[in-house]
Design an enzyme around this catalytic site. Structure first.
Site, PDB file in Angstrom:
ATOM      1  N   ASP A  49     -16.453 -26.377 -47.549  1.00 37.20           N
ATOM      2  CA  ASP A  49     -16.882 -27.588 -48.251  1.00 37.20           C
ATOM      3  C   ASP A  49     -18.352 -27.915 -47.974  1.00 37.20           C
ATOM      4  O   ASP A  49     -18.916 -27.499 -46.953  1.00 37.20           O
ATOM      5  CB  ASP A  49     -16.051 -28.789 -47.790  1.00 37.20           C
ATOM      6  N   HIS A 195     -16.693 -25.842 -43.074  1.00 42.81           N
ATOM      7  CA  HIS A 195     -17.875 -26.386 -43.750  1.00 42.81           C
ATOM      8  C   HIS A 195     -19.061 -25.441 -43.588  1.00 42.81           C
ATOM      9  O   HIS A 195     -19.340 -24.991 -42.474  1.00 42.81           O
ATOM     10  CB  HIS A 195     -18.230 -27.764 -43.173  1.00 42.81           C
TER      11      HIS A 195
END
Length: 241
Positions: A49, A195
């Site tokens: 993400d 991430h």
């Protein structure tokens, strides 16, 4: 009259916020396994993400290439706007691109029109930069709303969250902690959340994620599992009905 209006408003707000209960991971995994990303028991879905980020995403692309692994990257529109060439590079490298929204804001505080505009703007930017039409949508913080579900349906996007995360966004994270948290109960069929940017995380936190990545990839393979993007995860029936 006022009490009736207050009651109506209360019901409306409750309905808008009801999907946010899916952010409670144990409940989501039990009641909505598809939304959690539970898929092929011989496969792990690897997702990232918050990118693309010029400071960090290229290092993830290089590491994944070294291991021959593809992943799904949930992109933020505002980050892609700042680095459109990275969107193209992800697609050219064979990675799957998906929608994380334009801004990293909680969907509960947005109405239907604002939510639709946010997702549509992000989807259009991703399509323009990568030449790929995204299939998946993951809301910021994993918090859905009725408006987000409606907007995703309008845009032909499928919401998907995750079964396992590494808590890699925290200031206290280390490569060892990310790996340990992620793999504590990792099993086939999982969708992993990591991430590739620290734009909404502790500064430099992406380095801990990157440091944990090779051990994760090798560990999955040693267990006889495959690892790759959501498109290879045989993910069906994400939401009931």
């Amino acid at each position: 009259m006022l009490r009736a209006l207050e009651a109506t408003l209360g019901v409306t707000l409750a309905a808008h916020a009801a999907p946010a209960i899916a952010s409670i991971a144990p409940l989501r995994r039990r009641l909505l396994p598809g939304l959690s990303g539970a898929g092929d028991p011989g496969h792990i879905a690897l997702t990232f993400d918050d990118g693309p980020d010029r400071a960090s995403t290229p290092a993830f692309i290089d590491t994944l290439a070294q291991h021959g692994v593809k992943a799904t990257f949930f992109l933020l529109g505002r980050m892609l706007e700042a680095a459109p060439e990275l969107g193209a590079r992800l697609a050219d490298a064979g990675h799957e691109v998906a929608v994380h929204g334009w801004d990293h804001r909680v969907m509960l505080f947005r109405g239907p029109r604002e939510t639709l505009d946010d997702l549509a703007r992000a989807k259009d930017a991703i399509t323009a930069a990568t030449g790929r039409i995204p299939r998946w949508y993951r809301p910021p913080y994993g918090v859905l709303s009725a408006s987000a579900l409606w907007a995703a349906r309008r845009l032909d996007l499928t919401p998907v969250l995750w079964t396992n995360w590494g808590r890699d966004w925290t200031r206290a994270a280390t490569p060892a902690s990310v790996f340990g948290t992620l793999t504590r109960d990792l099993k086939g069929g999982a969708t992993v959340l990591l991430h590739d940017s620290d734009c909404t995380s502790a500064p430099g936190s992406w380095r801990n994620t990157l440091g944990a990545l090779p051990a994760l990839l090798e560990g999955v393979r040693i267990r006889g599992l495959s690892i790759g993007p959501l498109r290879d995860h045989a993910l069906d029936a994400v939401l009931p009905g």
